[in-house]
Design an enzyme around this catalytic site. Structure first.
Site, PDB file in Angstrom:
ATOM      1  N   ASN A 230       0.864  -1.184   0.000  1.00 47.07           N
ATOM      2  CA  ASN A 230       0.000   0.000   0.000  1.00 47.07           C
ATOM      3  C   ASN A 230       0.901   1.235   0.000  1.00 47.07           C
ATOM      4  O   ASN A 230       1.484   1.582   1.020  1.00 47.07           O
ATOM      5  CB  ASN A 230      -0.893  -0.020   1.257  1.00 47.07           C
ATOM      6  CG  ASN A 230      -1.763   1.214   1.359  1.00 47.07           C
ATOM      7  OD1 ASN A 230      -1.817   2.027   0.435  1.00 47.07           O
ATOM      8  ND2 ASN A 230      -2.449   1.368   2.485  1.00 47.07           N
TER       9      ASN A 230
ATOM     10  N   LYS B 156       0.051   4.235  -0.347  1.00 49.46           N
ATOM     11  CA  LYS B 156      -0.631   5.412   0.218  1.00 49.46           C
ATOM     12  C   LYS B 156      -0.433   6.627  -0.703  1.00 49.46           C
ATOM     13  O   LYS B 156      -0.399   6.446  -1.922  1.00 49.46           O
ATOM     14  CB  LYS B 156      -0.141   5.665   1.653  1.00 49.46           C
ATOM     15  CG  LYS B 156      -0.306   4.407   2.530  1.00 49.46           C
ATOM     16  CD  LYS B 156      -0.112   4.650   4.004  1.00 49.46           C
ATOM     17  CE  LYS B 156      -0.282   3.334   4.766  1.00 49.46           C
ATOM     18  NZ  LYS B 156      -0.190   3.497   6.205  1.00 49.46           N
TER      19      LYS B 156
ATOM     20  N   HIS C 149      -9.738   1.330   5.276  1.00 46.92           N
ATOM     21  CA  HIS C 149      -8.428   1.546   5.909  1.00 46.92           C
ATOM     22  C   HIS C 149      -8.591   2.553   7.047  1.00 46.92           C
ATOM     23  O   HIS C 149      -9.375   3.491   6.943  1.00 46.92           O
ATOM     24  CB  HIS C 149      -7.429   2.070   4.871  1.00 46.92           C
ATOM     25  CG  HIS C 149      -6.018   2.042   5.370  1.00 46.92           C
ATOM     26  ND1 HIS C 149      -5.532   2.999   6.224  1.00 46.92           N
ATOM     27  CD2 HIS C 149      -5.021   1.152   5.178  1.00 46.92           C
ATOM     28  CE1 HIS C 149      -4.278   2.694   6.527  1.00 46.92           C
ATOM     29  NE2 HIS C 149      -3.936   1.584   5.895  1.00 46.92           N
TER      30      HIS C 149
ATOM     31  N   GLU D 151      -6.929   4.991   7.926  1.00 54.76           N
ATOM     32  CA  GLU D 151      -6.718   6.400   7.545  1.00 54.76           C
ATOM     33  C   GLU D 151      -7.960   6.966   6.873  1.00 54.76           C
ATOM     34  O   GLU D 151      -8.277   8.155   7.027  1.00 54.76           O
ATOM     35  CB  GLU D 151      -5.467   6.507   6.649  1.00 54.76           C
ATOM     36  CG  GLU D 151      -4.201   6.294   7.473  1.00 54.76           C
ATOM     37  CD  GLU D 151      -3.048   5.636   6.739  1.00 54.76           C
ATOM     38  OE1 GLU D 151      -3.050   5.602   5.499  1.00 54.76           O
ATOM     39  OE2 GLU D 151      -2.117   5.144   7.435  1.00 54.76           O
TER      40      GLU D 151
ATOM     41  N   GLU E  67      -5.259  -4.481  10.983  1.00 55.30           N
ATOM     42  CA  GLU E  67      -4.225  -3.470  11.156  1.00 55.30           C
ATOM     43  C   GLU E  67      -4.509  -2.706  12.446  1.00 55.30           C
ATOM     44  O   GLU E  67      -5.336  -1.779  12.447  1.00 55.30           O
ATOM     45  CB  GLU E  67      -4.230  -2.480   9.988  1.00 55.30           C
ATOM     46  CG  GLU E  67      -3.963  -3.094   8.643  1.00 55.30           C
ATOM     47  CD  GLU E  67      -3.435  -2.054   7.644  1.00 55.30           C
ATOM     48  OE1 GLU E  67      -2.339  -2.260   7.123  1.00 55.30           O
ATOM     49  OE2 GLU E  67      -4.102  -1.029   7.428  1.00 55.30           O
TER      50      GLU E  67
ATOM     51  N   GLY F 281       2.607   2.813  10.895  1.00 52.39           N
ATOM     52  CA  GLY F 281       3.582   3.875  10.711  1.00 52.39           C
ATOM     53  C   GLY F 281       4.313   4.275  11.978  1.00 52.39           C
ATOM     54  O   GLY F 281       4.967   5.313  12.023  1.00 52.39           O
TER      55      GLY F 281
ATOM     56  N   SER G 267       3.445  -1.564  10.513  1.00 47.71           N
ATOM     57  CA  SER G 267       4.906  -1.625  10.689  1.00 47.71           C
ATOM     58  C   SER G 267       5.494  -2.994  10.350  1.00 47.71           C
ATOM     59  O   SER G 267       6.417  -3.458  11.018  1.00 47.71           O
ATOM     60  CB  SER G 267       5.301  -1.187  12.104  1.00 47.71           C
ATOM     61  OG  SER G 267       4.951   0.181  12.307  1.00 47.71           O
TER      62      SER G 267
HETATM   63  P1  13P Z   1       2.976   0.846   7.768  1.00 45.32           P
HETATM   64  O1  13P Z   1       3.500  -0.467   7.199  1.00 45.32           O
HETATM   65  O2  13P Z   1       3.706   2.039   7.230  1.00 45.32           O
HETATM   66  O3  13P Z   1       2.884   0.810   9.246  1.00 45.32           O
HETATM   67  O4  13P Z   1       1.484   0.985   7.218  1.00 45.32           O
HETATM   68  C1  13P Z   1       0.601  -0.055   7.398  1.00 45.32           C
HETATM   69  C2  13P Z   1      -0.609   0.213   6.616  1.00 45.32           C
HETATM   70  O5  13P Z   1      -1.395   1.078   6.957  1.00 45.32           O
HETATM   71  C3  13P Z   1      -0.833  -0.574   5.387  1.00 45.32           C
HETATM   72  O6  13P Z   1      -2.106  -0.372   4.886  1.00 45.32           O
END
Ligand code: 13P
Length: 252
Positions: free
Chosen positions: A9, A11, A95, A97, A167, A173, A213
């Protein structure tokens, strides 16, 4: 045991030329890999170019979001047909976010999941608790609510029609990951839920990904768990060598 799935992903990262460079850097590094499915989710603007770059390879294309209507006056939105047009197979929905910044609540997520299934895309339904919810011991309750409401009104006949990604929001992150054992407990709970909802066989075959992560140095421990069938990778997927190492997790 379903075929493991590793999803990158990206993003809101990468211009079109950067995205093409990244996938072209990745392809030779995973060419020898068998029995792991790989998908990349670039930003909308790079879907077409990345789709062209992976043509003829086993790598699949994924979108990071989608709207639930098929067409109409919905400025700024993208329909399932538009994604199918670009040969997208997967679409990440719900997601954290999107839930946190863009108003995607359980109801919106369910409508998107439902439309994706009807329109022949494979939803990657994301669920996960916040730090506060975890501290209050609400992890299982939150994840259960998100899975049940996310699938409300949807029909899933086979395990390859749906992917679920666990997640934990506090792990995204932040460099903090759930321990493999703690993640396994949540995954096993999710597996039980989908089995009771969709039937034993479908529930067994659905891939449940871990995200938050995920890095080359923690993927092997996570993939050793019975109910962890792959990963949804953010930051580490922006580096071709890191993501390739995740795809080539030990145990393969
Ligand atoms: P990170 O791997 O940067 O923590 O992000 C995870 C994520 O949100 C994947 O969709």
């Amino acid at each position: 045991m379903p075929v493991p799935l590793m999803v990158a992903n990206w993003k809101m990262h990468k211009t079109v030329p950067e995205a093409v460079d990244l996938v072209q850097d990745l392809l030779p590094q995973i060419r020898e890999v068998r029995d792991v499915e790989v998908a990349v989710a670039p930003p909308y603007t790079a879907l077409h170019a990345v789709g062209k770059a992976i043509e003829g390879t086993p790598v699949e294309l994924a979108s990071q979001n989608m709207f639930w209507e098929l067409e109409g006056a919905f400025t700024g939105e993208i329909s399932p047909g538009m994604l199918r047009d670009l040969n997208c197979r997967y679409v990440i929905l719900g997601h954290s976010e999107r839930r946190q910044y863009f108003g995607d609540g359980d109801g919106e997520v369910a409508r998107k999941v439902n439309t994706a299934l009807v329109e022949g895309l494979v939803p990657i339904l994301c669920v996960g608790e916040t730090l506060g919810e975890r501290d209050y011991g609400k992890t299982f309750e939150v994840v259960q609510r998100q899975v049940l409401s996310g699938l409300d009104g949807s029909v899933v006949d086979r395990g390859d029609e749906l992917v679920i990604a666990y997640e934990p929001v506090w792990a995204i992150g932040t460099g903090k990951t759930s321990s493999p054992g703690a993640a396994q407990e949540v995954h096993s709970h999710i597996r039980g839920l989908v089995k009771s909802l969709l039937g034993e066989e479908t529930g067994r075959d659905i891939r449940i990904l871990y995200g938050g992560s995920v890095k080359p140095d923690n993927i092997d421990g996570l993939m050793a768990m019975d109910d962890i069938d792959g990963a949804l990778v953010g930051g580490a997927s922006l580096d071709a060598a890191s993501f390739a190492r995740i795809v080539r997790f030990k145990g393969m």
